[in-house]
Enzyme design. Structure first.
Site, short mmCIF file in Angstrom:
data_model
loop_
_atom_site.label_atom_id
_atom_site.label_comp_id
_atom_site.label_asym_id
_atom_site.label_seq_id
_atom_site.Cartn_x
_atom_site.Cartn_y
_atom_site.Cartn_z
N LYS A 177 0.85 -1.19 0.00
CA LYS A 177 0.00 0.00 0.00
C LYS A 177 0.89 1.24 0.00
CE LYS A 177 -2.91 3.09 2.62
NZ LYS A 177 -2.09 4.22 2.10
N GLU A 252 8.92 1.64 11.44
CA GLU A 252 9.88 2.75 11.38
C GLU A 252 9.06 4.01 11.57
OE1 GLU A 252 11.63 5.76 10.73
OE2 GLU A 252 11.90 5.32 8.59
N CYS A 286 12.31 11.62 8.26
CA CYS A 286 12.19 11.06 9.61
C CYS A 286 13.50 11.21 10.39
CB CYS A 286 11.77 9.59 9.54
SG CYS A 286 12.84 8.55 8.54
N GLU A 385 8.28 15.96 16.86
CA GLU A 385 8.67 15.90 15.45
C GLU A 385 7.79 16.86 14.65
OE1 GLU A 385 9.88 12.49 12.30
OE2 GLU A 385 7.95 12.22 13.28
#
Length: 484
Positions: A177, A252, A286, A385
Site C-alpha cells: 500500500k 519505522e 524522519c 517531530e
C-alpha cells in the site's frame, strides 16, 4: 491524467470495489493531477488471496532465481530513472536533483537484495556446532509468508524498495500500500512487475487511504507480517491490529534527531552538514537532525554561517535546476508545520531566520526555512517531530551536556556528531541512543547498513542483512547425524 480507479492484483489491473476517489495534488501548482480510488476492504481480501496462492511457488524458487527478478526491478527503474524522478517531483514537491538521488537509492537497494537472495542459498542447511556426539542440527531460513507493506509519502520508491526488495528476496509474497498522497511513482512497480514477468500474485499493489486499505490490511487474518513506515499514531494502531492475531510487525516511526557541534569543529563545514540534515526535502525526513546542540564557543559563527546559507536557498519550482527547496508535499502537512510556527510565536522563540527574512513563492505549499536559537528544552518545538524545514538550536557547555541533551528524547532514530577530533566524535557517538549516527558527515544511508531506531522510533531494522532477516523465519532440523 485520467482517474486511477484500478488496483493491481494477481498481475491484472482490476476495478476497485470502492467508487470513491481521492484527489492527487501537485504541491507546487496546487492543481489537481488526477484522482485515485480510496480502496475497499474487498480489494484487500482479493490481493491477500492472490498472494497466498502465489506463495508456495515463489518460496520454492531458489534465491538465485528470485535475485534475477530483483535485478529486473533495478534495470527497469534505471531505464525509467529520469521519467520517474520527474513524476516524483511533480507528485511529492521535492527538487529534481533529490528525486534523482531517490531513484539511485532505490536501484541500489534492489541490486543489493538480489545479491542477498543469492547468498541466502548458500546459508540454507548450514550445520550448527554442537557438543553432543551423534546429533546434527541444520539451520534453514524460510519466508515469514504473506506480508503487508505500508509506505509513506516523503520518499516515493525509496521506502518501498527498502521493504519490497528484501521481502521478495526472502521468498515472501506482498501486498503493497503506497501513500495515497504520492501514489503515482509507485504505480511503476506494478508496471515493472508485468514487464519482467514476475509471477502473478507475488506483488499486489493497492491504492487508497487508511480506512479503505491500510486498516483492513493491518488487521487481515491472513497477513503474516506488517512492515509500516509513518507516524507513531498510525504505527501504534498497526501494532494493535497485528497483536490481535499475534502477527509480526516492523515499524519505522518518528524521530527528533540531534546534531552536536563541538567547539573544535570548523563552523563552515559544520554549517553544511547542519543544512543538509534539516532542509533536504523541505525538512520532511524522519531522520532530520532538527535539534542543534552547539558548543557556546562556536555558536555565534555557526549561526552566522547558517543564516548566510539559509538566505541563499532558492525556493520555487522543483523541476527548475537552480531550485534548492520545493514546497511541502501537501496542504495538510504545511498547515501542521504552521501550527508549530504559531506556537513558536506564542512562546517568544528567537528566530535567526524565518518567514520575515524572505518572500515566499506566490503559490505552492511553501514554508520559509526557519532557525530558532536558544530554544528551551520544555518547548514543544524542541520535543516533538515537526516534519518541516524548522531547526531548533540551543547552546551547550561541554561534552557531557551534549550527550545528556541529545539522549533526552522519546525518539532515537538518528544523530550527527561534528568535531575537529574524529576520535572524540566517535566517542560521543557511541554514547548516543540512536540507530544511525553520522560522524563528520552528511546523512549517508546505504543498502549495506541498517536503518531503524531506539525507543519510540520503531521496532526492528531495515536495510542490510537485518532487512532481509525481518522477512525470514529461522527453522532448525535436529536429529541423528549423517553417517559417512
Amino acid at each position: 491524467m485520467s482517474p486511477h480507479e484500478h488496483q493491481f492484483i494477481d498481475n491484472e489491473w482490476v476495478a476497485s470495489a470502492s467508487h470513491q476517489r481521492l484527489p492527487v495534488i501537485n504541491p507546487y501548482t496546487e492543481a489537481l493531477i488526477t484522482e485515485v480510488t480510496t480502496g475497499h476492504p474487498d480489494d484487500v481480501d482479493n490481493a491477500v488471496g492472490a498472494a497466498q496462492r502465489a506463495l508456495p511457488a515463489w518460496q520454492g524458487l531458489s534465491g538465485a532465481e528470485r535475485g534475477k527478478y530483483l535485478e529486473g526491478f533495478a534495470e527497469a527503474l534505471s531505464r525509467r530513472r529520469d521519467e520517474l524522478a520527474r513524476l516524483s517531483s511533480i507528485n511529492n514537491g521535492k527538487v529534481l536533483a533529490e528525486a534523482h538521488i531517490d531513484l539511485d537509492d532505490a536501484i541500489a537497494c534492489y541490486r543489493y537484495y538480489a545479491n542477498q537472495a543469492r547468498a541466502l542459498d548458500r546459508r540454507q542447511g548450514e550445520r550448527v556446532k554442537l557438543d553432543m556426539e551423534g546429533v546434527e542440527a541444520r539451520c534453514y531460513h524460510d519466508p515469514v509468508g504473506v506480508v503487508g507493506l505500508i509506505t509513506p509519502w516523503n520518499f516515493p520508491l525509496v521506502t518501498s524498495a527498502w521493504k519490497l526488495a528484501p521481502a521478495l528476496a526472502a521468498g515472501c509474497t506482498v501486498v503493497l500500500k503506497p501513500s495515497e498522497v504520492t501514489p503515482l511513482p509507485e504505480r511503476a512497480l506494478a508496471e515493472i512487475a508485468l514487464e519482467i514477468d514476475l509471477p502473478a500474485g507475488v506483488l499486489n499493489v493497492l491504492f487508497g487511504d487508511g480506512q479503505g486499505i491500510g486498516a483492513p490490511l493491518a488487521a487481515h487474518f491472513d497477513i503474516d507480517k506488517i512492515s509500516f513506515t509513518g507516524s507513531n499514531r498510525v504505527g501504534e494502531a498497526v501494532m494493535h491490529a497485528a497483536a490481535d492475531r499475534t502477527a509480526g510487525v516492523s515499524l519505522e516511526l518518528g524521530g527528533k534527531s540531534p546534531i552536536i557541534v563541538m567547539e573544535d569543529a570548523d563552523p563552515e563545514r559544520a554549517a553544511d552538514w547542519v543544512m543538509a540534515g534539516i532542509y533536504l526535502n523541505a525538512g520532511q525526513i524522519c531522520s532530520a537532525t532538527s535539534r542543534l546542540l552547539v558548543h557556546k564557543d562556536v555558536a555565534e559563527p555557526l549561526y552566522a554561517a547558517l543564516a548566510h546559507r539559509i538566505d541563499a536557498l532558492v525556493l520555487g519550482d522543483p523541476l527548475v535546476e537552480d531550485t534548492d527547496m520545493g514546497p511541502l508535499t501537501s496542504a495538510r502537512q504545511r498547515d501542521s508545520v504552521r501550527g508549530y510556527l504559531a506556537l513558536a510565536e506564542q512562546e517568544g522563540l528567537v528566530a535567526v531566520r524565518d518567514a520575515r527574512h524572505r518572500t515566499l513563492p506566490r503559490h505552492g505549499y511553501f514554508l520559509a526555512p526557519t532557525l530558532y536559537r536558544d530554544v528551551p528544552t520544555t518547548s514543544r518545538l524542541w520535543q516533538e517531530e515537526i516534519f518541516g524545514p524548522v531547526l531548533c538550536a540551543r547552546g551547550i557547555d561541554d561534552e557531557a551536556e551534549a550527550i545528556r541533551l541529545a539522549n533526552d528524547s522519546e525518539f532515537g532514530l538518528a544523530a550527527t556528531v561534528v568535531s575537529g577530533d574524529p576520535q572524540r566524535a566517535r566517542r560521543i557517538a557511541r554514547r548516543l541512543r540512536a540507530g544511525s549516527i553520522w560522524v563528520n558527515s552528511e546523512q549517508l544511508v546505504l543498502p549495506q547498513t541498517g536503518w531503524g531506531g531506539f525507543k519510540r522510533s520503531g521496532i526492528g531494522r531495515e536495510l542490510g542483512p537485518w532487512g532481509l532477516a525481518a522477512f525470514l523465519a529461522v527453522k532448525h532440523l535436529v536429529g541423528t547425524a549423517d553417517e559417512g
